[in-house]
Structures are given as structure tokens and as C-alpha cells.
Design a protein around this motif. Sequence first.
Motif, PDB file in Angstrom:
ATOM      1  N   ASP A  62       0.828  -1.204   0.000  1.00  0.00           N
ATOM      2  CA  ASP A  62       0.000   0.000   0.000  1.00  0.00           C
ATOM      3  C   ASP A  62       0.863   1.256   0.000  1.00  0.00           C
ATOM      4  OD1 ASP A  62      -2.399   1.473   0.072  1.00  0.00           O
ATOM      5  OD2 ASP A  62      -2.269   1.664   2.244  1.00  0.00           O
ATOM      6  N   LYS A  65       2.852   2.357  -3.883  1.00  0.00           N
ATOM      7  CA  LYS A  65       2.069   3.152  -4.830  1.00  0.00           C
ATOM      8  C   LYS A  65       2.421   2.984  -6.304  1.00  0.00           C
ATOM      9  CE  LYS A  65      -0.157   4.964  -1.439  1.00  0.00           C
ATOM     10  NZ  LYS A  65      -1.459   4.408  -1.063  1.00  0.00           N
ATOM     11  N   PHE A 294      -4.792  -7.576  -3.449  1.00  0.00           N
ATOM     12  CA  PHE A 294      -5.263  -6.351  -4.091  1.00  0.00           C
ATOM     13  C   PHE A 294      -6.064  -6.723  -5.334  1.00  0.00           C
ATOM     14  CE2 PHE A 294      -0.954  -7.244  -5.596  1.00  0.00           C
ATOM     15  CZ  PHE A 294      -1.077  -7.168  -6.968  1.00  0.00           C
ATOM     16  N   HIS A 309     -11.839  -1.578  -1.226  1.00  0.00           N
ATOM     17  CA  HIS A 309     -10.763  -2.564  -1.151  1.00  0.00           C
ATOM     18  C   HIS A 309      -9.549  -2.042  -1.912  1.00  0.00           C
ATOM     19  CE1 HIS A 309      -9.557  -6.835  -0.463  1.00  0.00           C
ATOM     20  NE2 HIS A 309      -8.768  -6.596  -1.502  1.00  0.00           N
ATOM     21  N   LYS A 310      -8.362  -2.387  -1.428  1.00  0.00           N
ATOM     22  CA  LYS A 310      -7.137  -1.976  -2.105  1.00  0.00           C
ATOM     23  C   LYS A 310      -7.117  -2.507  -3.539  1.00  0.00           C
ATOM     24  CE  LYS A 310      -3.107  -0.183  -2.683  1.00  0.00           C
ATOM     25  NZ  LYS A 310      -2.880   1.278  -2.626  1.00  0.00           N
ATOM     26  N   TRP A 311      -6.688  -1.664  -4.480  1.00  0.00           N
ATOM     27  CA  TRP A 311      -6.732  -2.034  -5.893  1.00  0.00           C
ATOM     28  C   TRP A 311      -5.482  -1.518  -6.606  1.00  0.00           C
ATOM     29  CZ3 TRP A 311      -7.162   1.895  -9.663  1.00  0.00           C
ATOM     30  CH2 TRP A 311      -7.425   3.174  -9.150  1.00  0.00           C
ATOM     31  N   GLU A 312      -5.331  -1.985  -7.837  1.00  0.00           N
ATOM     32  CA  GLU A 312      -4.186  -1.607  -8.652  1.00  0.00           C
ATOM     33  C   GLU A 312      -4.629  -1.333 -10.073  1.00  0.00           C
ATOM     34  OE1 GLU A 312       0.106  -3.523  -8.792  1.00  0.00           O
ATOM     35  OE2 GLU A 312      -1.256  -4.635 -10.109  1.00  0.00           O
ATOM     36  N   GLY A 350      -6.982   5.625  -3.965  1.00  0.00           N
ATOM     37  CA  GLY A 350      -6.483   4.551  -3.122  1.00  0.00           C
ATOM     38  C   GLY A 350      -5.811   3.414  -3.848  1.00  0.00           C
ATOM     39  N   GLY A 351      -5.518   3.578  -5.125  1.00  0.00           N
ATOM     40  CA  GLY A 351      -4.922   2.496  -5.897  1.00  0.00           C
ATOM     41  C   GLY A 351      -3.417   2.587  -5.973  1.00  0.00           C
ATOM     42  N   ASN A 352      -2.814   1.539  -6.505  1.00  0.00           N
ATOM     43  CA  ASN A 352      -1.419   1.546  -6.927  1.00  0.00           C
ATOM     44  C   ASN A 352      -1.385   1.611  -8.439  1.00  0.00           C
ATOM     45  OD1 ASN A 352      -0.704   1.166  -4.244  1.00  0.00           O
ATOM     46  ND2 ASN A 352       0.770  -0.449  -4.691  1.00  0.00           N
ATOM     47  N   LYS A 391      -2.799   8.093   1.822  1.00  0.00           N
ATOM     48  CA  LYS A 391      -4.125   7.471   1.884  1.00  0.00           C
ATOM     49  C   LYS A 391      -5.116   8.364   1.136  1.00  0.00           C
ATOM     50  CE  LYS A 391      -2.755   4.258   4.787  1.00  0.00           C
ATOM     51  NZ  LYS A 391      -2.672   2.824   4.398  1.00  0.00           N
TER      52      LYS A 391
END
Length: 502
Positions: A62, A65, A294, A309-312, A350-352, A391
Motif C-alpha cells: 500500500d 504506490k 489487491f 478494497h485496495k486495488w491496482e 487509493g490504488g497503486n 491514503k
Amino acid sequence: MESRSALILPLLFYQYGDEHYRELEQNLGQNPERIIINLHYYRVYEPNWESLDARPLPQWYDDAKFGIFLHWGVYSVPSFGSEWFWQFWKGKFEWLSFCLDGRQDLVEFMQKNYPPGFTYQEFAKDFKAEFFDPNAWADLFKKSGAKYVVLTSKHHEGYTLWPSSYSFSWNAKDVGSHRDLVGDLANAVRKRTNLKFGLYHSFFEWFNPRWVADKESNFQNNTFAVNKVLPELIHIVNTYHPEIVWSDGEAEAPDTYWKSTEFLAWLYNESPVKDTVAVNDRWGEGTSCKHGGFYNCMDRFLPGELPSHKWENAMTIDKHSWGYRRNSQLKDYFTTHELLVTMARTISYGGNLLMNVGPTSDGRIMPIFEERLLDIGEWLSINGDGIYGTKPWTHQNETNTNVWYTAKGPAVYAIVSFWPDGNLLELKMVRHLFEDEATVTLLGNSGQLKWEKSGDSVKFYFPDKATVKSQKHGELKDEVGKQRHNGNSRKAEKEVLLSTQT
């Protein structure tokens, strides 16, 4: 069940009974990649999605990035069309009435440039990577500001970039470069940088007879998954210790066919990277954007609202291909400014950002890719504080303006995708942060900037663009002063930082 050890693939877990044990031992007993495990060993994560999805994502991911994706394989030899060259040339497309037996431009390309009967496998001998300098690649990735790199260990063509014993004569050690390309890059990245090293791995292989046979059985048989896919996955994890396992090529078969939950339970409980590894969501039909670590959801995923939810966002600098294309034109590549806007938008939600480049078959990263990566690195060297470790803020962006927000502790960052006309920028979303005194500075440049409240917005007065440390990149720092709580004054630890992308 009595505690005992057995020579089997590590997808056999302690809760399986003796009958299941004997069945798997019989089916897999001749597998050369067998390892010793204890069947009664306690495991934190069970091979089901409820348990696996409860595993926290490693914090490093997270915070990172920004990563670099590398699509490199035999498709880099014809370097025409895309990395799907083989499938588009030889695959059947009943849904394309104009191209039933392959995409017409690829068919014509082969007819004009190669003799009749030429096979895709014949391209492999020219995948020589003779100019591949893993140290130079690692140095470039470091300069780009990326915090992780993901290499395609095997794409849908089935050719592996490491000496896989499950892909005889269809790997980089046996044919082509005669090198362990995965190992060479992994070693260079770890010796010369602090980047995390990850591996992409495709489940299915377009024309592998065992895959085709399993598919024709409606996946009642899983010979390909058990004897090819799982052993290779386990091998690359045990050998190269990737801190990202980026799965793909899964969607045609259910996760039960791929034994995905069994593999992930082993990965999280037993593997050498069990405490640090991050994985994506492509583990079988219906798992994307639902299960795993992710979420990728789809290629170039870029949501319009803040996901829970964490995403990319896995995307490409070349707009039309993940692999290198010799016939690409300048207009086919995103500009540095466009890439930075994509980065800002991705991070604000909130993504990478996983940015792909396609190396050549001889092992070069072309100057246009290098230039883009170095440009991004220059920008991050000044403005990275508003990217790394941030964040999502209360607001992701300004309405009708290309300004994107991130946050870190008490600081709020506003990333501006343009230099404001007349050197005057007006923002509304940060208005409530300016009820008291504040000092505003442009990061990388000395001196304070003037600001003033104006109705429901705040006006920021930029310096002349020619006087800033970097005319191309800058970040405005706003330190908010006193606030009142219960009648008492105290120093507020708040910052607003404005970054420009021009």
C-alpha cells in the motif's frame, strides 16, 4: 490423524483425510518438484476464500504506490500487433465474421514476411536478449521512482523466462537467450535497489495440448493444472522469492480447477515469502474484483469512485499493447503529462499504479519508455511525498478541475495537472482547512506563497513559472495555523500541498 511427513506437492493440507492423501500421492507421486511437508502442521490460513481473504495485505504494498510491469517473451520477436500475437494469428474467432481464422493484419504480416509453414515456435530462437543488461534495467527502475517491479515469468504462450523443467525446450534457458532471465533480473534488482521484485504468471497456455484437453472435458479433468501450473508456481516462489505473485489467464476455468485456494494457503503459510508476499485477484472464473489480495478487476482499471478494497491500475505506456511493437508510432504512447495525471487519479482513489513497458527481444528498453520513466522519476523526486505512503482523503478531486487529493497523517496533498492561468489557483474542497493562519510554500523552492479565502474557496498565488526550481514539476506546501477547540487555541498540525504537472 497421525502426524507424518509425505513427499507430495504442498497443496495437500492437514485437514485432508487418508483417502485424499493416498489419491494425491498416487497422482503426483512421480512429480520431480515434490517437497517434504508435515500433514499435521498448523496453518493460519485455510484453503478457502473466507480464510484467505482475511489475510491483511502487507503494508509495504500500500505504501509503495508505483510499480513497473514488464511484458517480455517470444512475442517480442515478431513485435507486431501485441503480446497476443500467436493467438490472434492462429486462434479461432467465430465471433469475428471478418476474421474467422486469425486476425487479418497478422495473417498478412506473416504471409509477406515469413515462408509458408513457419511456426510460432521458430520465433523463439531469435529471443536472444543479447543486449539485456539487468543492472542497467535495475538502475532505470530505481531512477523512475518505482518501488516494485513485476516481470512476466510466463505469458499465455507458455514460454518461460526461467529454466522450467515443466516447459522442456520452451524456456529461455533451452532456446533463445540460453539464460535464466528471471534470475538475472531478480538478482540485479535486489543488489542495486530497494525495489520489491515480483513475478507475473499465466495460468492457461493457448495451445498447450493438456490445457486444450482439460478445457474440452469441461474441466472435469485437471491434468494441466496439477502437473504443469501448480508445480511451476511453486517452483518460481521457492526459487526466486517474489514478493508479488501476479496471476493471470485464469478466467476460463473455476478456481477449483486451478487449485487456487490450496496454492494460496501454502503461499501464506509455508512459502519463503509467506509474511511479505502480495497477490492480486485473478485466481479463477468469478474471482476478479472479489477474492485475493489487491484487486485488478480488469486491465487499466480506474474507478470513478473510492473503492472499499485496495486495488491496482495495471496499464501500459503503449496505448495498444503490453508487449513491444516495432510498428508503433509516437501518437501510440501516453505523454509524460498523461501518465502523471493517471498516477494522480489512481493514487487519489487509493490504488497503486503498475505501469507497463515492453522490452525488445534483444533485451533493450526503448528510449521512449526510458524517457517516460525518467520523467516520472524526476517528478517523484520533488513531489513523491504526496504519493508514497499516502491514503485517500475525504475528497478525491475538485469538481470540474483536474486537481487530485491524497493525505498522509495531518497533511493533505493537492496534485494539480496544470499550471494555473495568471499563476492563480482557486480550490474549494480545502476551504475548511483555512479557518486560521497558514503558511504556503512550494516544495523544492524557497519562500512562502500568498493565499486568501474567497467565499467558499481559497485562492493560491503561484510564483512565476520561470522562477521555480523545476518549471515542469512543483509542489505547494500549506501549513495551517491556529484552530480553536473548546475555547482554547492550539497549533494545528495540518498541511496542504499542491503539486503541479505541466
